[in-house]
Structures are given as C-alpha cells and as structure tokens.
Design an enzyme around this catalytic site. Structure first.
Site, PDB file in Angstrom:
ATOM      1  CG  ASP A   1      -1.955   1.008   1.211  1.00 27.70           C
ATOM      2  OD1 ASP A   1      -2.322   1.781   0.079  1.00 27.70           O
ATOM      3  OD2 ASP A   1      -2.579   1.207   2.363  1.00 27.70           O
TER       4      ASP A   1
ATOM      5  CG  HIS B   1      -7.480   0.570  -5.518  1.00 27.25           C
ATOM      6  ND1 HIS B   1      -8.634   1.578  -4.713  1.00 27.25           N
ATOM      7  CD2 HIS B   1      -6.678   1.205  -4.460  1.00 27.25           C
ATOM      8  CE1 HIS B   1      -8.442   2.204  -3.774  1.00 27.25           C
ATOM      9  NE2 HIS B   1      -7.111   2.033  -3.695  1.00 27.25           N
TER      10      HIS B   1
END
Length: 342
Positions: free
Chosen positions: A145, A222
């Site tokens: 992330d 995403h």
C-alpha cells in the site's frame, strides 16, 4: 511558507488515531489542549529516546469557527459523504483529529492517554483506531500500500507540492487538508478469489508489486479508478499515510485511509470516481470487498499556528481570570505565549 506539521515524514511502524468531538462549552479547554499538545509530545518523547514520537493535529469545519477567529482555510468544509449506486461512504462526526505516530506503540499510547484525559470533560472520542505496519508495507488484503505516493520529505518536492498548501492561501501556507476513512475488509470473500483475480481488482501484482500493463489492467481496478489526470496530462496526487488495523476477537480487519492534500478536491475527486464510477467503470471494484464506515475532513494548520491561537470573535470566556493556567492557550505567565511546535 509556514513550517508544516510532520506530514512529510516517513511512515512509522506504529500509529494511533483519535477522532473527537468537542461539546458546547468545551471550546476554551479544547484550545488549551491544542496549545499544550507540543509540550505533552515533548515530555513523552523525551522519556523514549529514538521513538520519533510525533502528532499531526487537524480541526474540522464546524469546530474551526467555534475555536478560532481571523482567517479561515479557504477550502475547509464538512466531508460530504458519497451515496453511490452500489456502495456508500458515510460522513461521520469529528471536530479534532490526532494522528499520533512513532517507532514504538507505547509512545503512541502514552500520548493518546494524555489527550484522552484532557478530553474527558469537554468532548467525546468518537473513533479510536490503532494502526500498525504489516509485512513489507502491505495492507491486510496482502498488497503493498502506498507504492505510488509522491516522494520527498520537504515542501519543495513532489510530496510537499501534493500535500501542502502553497501561495494560493497565504494565511495557511504549509498547512494541509486530510480526509480519513475507516474501511473494513471482507477477508473471507477476498481470500476466496484466486490471486490473479485479486491482482485485477487492485491493478498490481501481489508478490512483486508491479503495476499491470494498461492493456491488462481493468478499468474498474483500484489503480485505474484512482488515477486523476488533468487535460494537460498532469496527474493529481495526494500523500497517503494509510495503516492496517484489526481485531481477531471481533473479526474486524481493515485499512485506515489517511489522505493528505493541498486541496481536498483532489481526494474528493478520487472518492467520487470510486463510488460513482467513471466513463469506463461503474465503481472501484475494491469496494466489493472493502466497506467505508467512517469519513471526516480536517484542516491541518502549520506548526506555528499553535504558538498563538487566534481567539474566536467572542473571546470574553477565554479571558476569564478564574481559568487555570494554560486554558486560554497561554502559559499563564503574563502574556507570554507558547513557542514550541508539535
């Protein structure tokens, strides 16, 4: 440019997030807490050398007008929330946020307790989230992330330009806007997906963390949905400080999204694309597995803002001589003000 709070510093292994509301009548004490906070941080950090204890403090739109007078951040407003056709992002209460970060959790916890003690009679902690670094900077979905975060630890770097206000709002240069959301993951459904399909949801490979090629990456991934490109080809960026969190007992596992930006419009555009879709996608497919349960927008002033807090228009209560030292934001020694920074 005002000295920014420690927004641009690297992510730490431990973080503690407190979102609080301030009760009517608690404004003077809340100002006292904001003025006292740098000293609290120093006192605790001094006892833990090398912990790198820091605290980023933000103020919500409604609370700003209750706590301060003078200029107002140009783009400060309440988080709007997003009610998409399939998925929803609620707007939840929050007057103050304390993003506490350190190399070790005991430092974060001690500062969180000190803040909680001072909020006990004047407000309510409406959300508390304990974040931690997971393997190889991964979230609990198993993907790295923050790979595409803009780089640099100073204002005149891609990270600084993305996260910090510049000359456009001269009263608040060095400040930032932050949107925070708590997302809960459905790990049972996620783990049922084969890894290649998980990679199509995210838009990156899981093991190597390589972005999928454009002809392979789905439009509803995403990565694709969160890319905001201006007509001139410039990509609009934010600085993410996301942290995993979880509870084995409660079966709750998620990501605490933290997006710092020079303008909240950048983050809001990303969220609009996620929840309402784009020309090529109905929504961000990660939302089929991750549910937003909180959402709040705050303004993070530059550090020197806390040295001499601007009094609200009706400051008679703040001048009450019966208040304890420091409750009006001063040291209680004549008119001397605090000169420390967070």
């Amino acid at each position: 440019m005002g000295q920014p709070q420690p927004i641009l510093e690297p992510l730490t292994p431990a973080a503690h997030f407190l979102v609080a509301t301030v009760e009517p009548g608690g404004e003077v004490a809340a100002r006292g807490l904001l003025a006292e906070l740098p000293g609290l941080r120093r006192s605790i950090g001094f006892r833990l050398p090398g912990a790198g204890l820091g605290c980023i403090t933000g103020v919500g739109s409604t609370a700003w007008d209750r706590l301060f007078g003078g200029p107002r951040p140009a783009e400060l407003h309440e988080f709007p929330g997003y009610d998409g056709p399939l998925h929803h992002a609620p707007a939840t209460p929050g007057d103050l946020i304390f993003h506490i970060r350190a190399q070790v959790h005991d430092a974060c916890f001690e500062l969180a307790m000190a803040i909680g003690d001072r909020l006990a009679d004047i407000g309510t902690i409406v959300d508390e989230t304990v974040g931690f670094r997971y393997f190889e900077q991964r979230d609990l979905l198993g993907f790295v992330d923050g790979t595409e975060n803009p780089e640099g630890g100073f204002p005149d770097t891609p990270a600084g330009r993305a996260a910090l206000i510049g000359a456009g709002d001269p009263d608040f240069t060095g400040g930032s806007y932050v949107i925070v959301q708590k997302y809960l993951h459905d790990l049972t459904a996620w783990r049922a997906l084969p890894v290649p399909e998980q990679e199509r949801v995210i838009g990156r490979t899981k093991l190597e963390d390589f972005e999928l090629a454009d002809d392979v990456k789905p439009a509803d991934s995403h990565i694709a949905v969160n890319q905001v490109i201006e007509p001139d080809g410039t990509e609009r960026e934010i600085l993410r400080a996301n942290m995993p969190f979880g509870s084995v007992r409660d079966g709750e596992f998620g990501t605490y999204f933290v997006g710092y930006s020079a303008t909240p419009r950048t983050t809001e555009t990303m969220l609009e694309r996620m929840f309402f879709g784009t020309d090529e996608a109905t929504h961000d497919r990660i939302l089929d597995f991750s549910t937003a349960v909180t959402g709040t927008l705050f303004f993070v002033p530059p550090q020197d803002f806390f040295d001499d807090l601007p009094a609200p228009p009706d400051a008679a209560e703040a001048a009450d001589p019966g208040l304890p030292p420091g409750a009006d934001g001063s040291l209680g020694i004549g008119t001397l003000k605090r000169s420390s920074t967070v």
